[in-house]
Write a protein that holds these residues in place. Sequence first.
Motif, PDB file in Angstrom:
ATOM      1  N   GLU A  81       0.824  -1.209   0.000  1.00 45.13           N
ATOM      2  CA  GLU A  81       0.000   0.000   0.000  1.00 45.13           C
ATOM      3  C   GLU A  81       0.861   1.263   0.000  1.00 45.13           C
ATOM      4  N   SER A  82       2.006   1.194   0.655  1.00 44.97           N
ATOM      5  CA  SER A  82       2.871   2.378   0.702  1.00 44.97           C
ATOM      6  C   SER A  82       3.635   2.584  -0.600  1.00 44.97           C
ATOM      7  N   GLU A  83       3.956   1.494  -1.307  1.00 40.80           N
ATOM      8  CA  GLU A  83       4.690   1.584  -2.577  1.00 40.80           C
ATOM      9  C   GLU A  83       4.035   0.685  -3.625  1.00 40.80           C
ATOM     10  N   PRO A  84       2.878   1.060  -4.167  1.00 40.16           N
ATOM     11  CA  PRO A  84       2.175   0.162  -5.092  1.00 40.16           C
ATOM     12  C   PRO A  84       2.877  -0.024  -6.441  1.00 40.16           C
ATOM     13  N   GLY A  85       3.753   0.860  -6.828  1.00 39.04           N
ATOM     14  CA  GLY A  85       4.427   0.740  -8.120  1.00 39.04           C
ATOM     15  C   GLY A  85       5.776   0.062  -8.064  1.00 39.04           C
ATOM     16  N   ASN A  86       6.220  -0.309  -6.888  1.00 45.19           N
ATOM     17  CA  ASN A  86       7.529  -0.925  -6.723  1.00 45.19           C
ATOM     18  C   ASN A  86       7.391  -2.443  -6.707  1.00 45.19           C
ATOM     19  N   PRO A  87       8.012  -3.149  -7.666  1.00 43.55           N
ATOM     20  CA  PRO A  87       7.888  -4.618  -7.676  1.00 43.55           C
ATOM     21  C   PRO A  87       8.498  -5.279  -6.440  1.00 43.55           C
ATOM     22  N   ARG A  88       9.494  -4.671  -5.820  1.00 46.16           N
ATOM     23  CA  ARG A  88      10.119  -5.250  -4.625  1.00 46.16           C
ATOM     24  C   ARG A  88       9.209  -5.153  -3.409  1.00 46.16           C
ATOM     25  N   ALA A  89       8.184  -4.309  -3.487  1.00 44.74           N
ATOM     26  CA  ALA A  89       7.246  -4.207  -2.362  1.00 44.74           C
ATOM     27  C   ALA A  89       6.387  -5.464  -2.242  1.00 44.74           C
ATOM     28  N   PHE A  90       6.340  -6.277  -3.294  1.00 45.83           N
ATOM     29  CA  PHE A  90       5.548  -7.497  -3.282  1.00 45.83           C
ATOM     30  C   PHE A  90       6.292  -8.661  -2.626  1.00 45.83           C
ATOM     31  N   PHE A  91       7.451  -8.397  -2.078  1.00 39.30           N
ATOM     32  CA  PHE A  91       8.247  -9.430  -1.405  1.00 39.30           C
ATOM     33  C   PHE A  91       8.419  -9.069   0.062  1.00 39.30           C
ATOM     34  N   ALA A  92       8.296 -10.061   0.911  1.00 37.49           N
ATOM     35  CA  ALA A  92       8.536  -9.885   2.345  1.00 37.49           C
ATOM     36  C   ALA A  92       9.508 -10.974   2.773  1.00 37.49           C
ATOM     37  N   ASP A  93      10.640 -10.579   3.279  1.00 39.87           N
ATOM     38  CA  ASP A  93      11.689 -11.518   3.701  1.00 39.87           C
ATOM     39  C   ASP A  93      12.109 -12.444   2.568  1.00 39.87           C
ATOM     40  N   GLY A  94      12.143 -11.924   1.351  1.00 39.44           N
ATOM     41  CA  GLY A  94      12.583 -12.688   0.192  1.00 39.44           C
ATOM     42  C   GLY A  94      11.526 -13.608  -0.396  1.00 39.44           C
ATOM     43  N   GLU A  95      10.311 -13.587   0.124  1.00 30.97           N
ATOM     44  CA  GLU A  95       9.244 -14.454  -0.370  1.00 30.97           C
ATOM     45  C   GLU A  95       8.118 -13.599  -0.935  1.00 30.97           C
ATOM     46  N   HIS A  96       7.617 -13.992  -2.089  1.00 30.46           N
ATOM     47  CA  HIS A  96       6.534 -13.237  -2.712  1.00 30.46           C
ATOM     48  C   HIS A  96       5.259 -13.400  -1.885  1.00 30.46           C
ATOM     49  N   ILE A  97       4.492 -12.331  -1.809  1.00 28.93           N
ATOM     50  CA  ILE A  97       3.279 -12.343  -1.002  1.00 28.93           C
ATOM     51  C   ILE A  97       2.253 -13.322  -1.585  1.00 28.93           C
ATOM     52  N   GLY A  98       2.263 -13.490  -2.893  1.00 26.00           N
ATOM     53  CA  GLY A  98       1.361 -14.454  -3.512  1.00 26.00           C
ATOM     54  C   GLY A  98       1.613 -15.868  -3.014  1.00 26.00           C
ATOM     55  N   LEU A  99       2.870 -16.230  -2.840  1.00 22.00           N
ATOM     56  CA  LEU A  99       3.202 -17.560  -2.308  1.00 22.00           C
ATOM     57  C   LEU A  99       2.757 -17.707  -0.857  1.00 22.00           C
ATOM     58  N   MET A 100       2.893 -16.617  -0.098  1.00 21.95           N
ATOM     59  CA  MET A 100       2.432 -16.648   1.293  1.00 21.95           C
ATOM     60  C   MET A 100       0.924 -16.869   1.343  1.00 21.95           C
TER      61      MET A 100
END
Length: 138
Positions: A73-92
């Motif tokens: 939400e804070s960086e919607p245009g940044n592709p790296r924002a979709f990763f948390a601790d090296g894991e994609h949020i979709g996989l989570m």
Amino acid sequence: MNYAATLAVLMVLAFTFPLLVRLSTTYGVERSTTITTTFVLTAFWFAVWAIRARVATHRTHLDRLAAARAQIESEPGNPRAFFADGEHIGLMLLRLGRRREASELIDRYALLGGARESEIVALREALARAERRRRRNA
């Protein structure tokens, strides 16, 4: 529980079990009753421990997911924002069983300019596997 802790618990049980059996037989309780009761209590303790560990793990996953959503939400245009601790949020989300949300996030990620094609393909394959698994189990 790691290997050393498991060995420690087994050592404690190996030491206390014969003592419990001997103590109970001195008070007139049958040996088979003591063994059965000890096993039932051990199974109950293990079940409580396993459930608490699973709940703690689930809470950790939910906390990571909430932090990752705030990051998106804070960086919607940044592709790296979709990763948390090296894991994609979709996989989570797929791991938590939320296929619909995962699909939406994977599509949003695919629309970004800096997203790698190999990551998008891997995410879509994981989504397809989850869908096949759902259909097979239904």
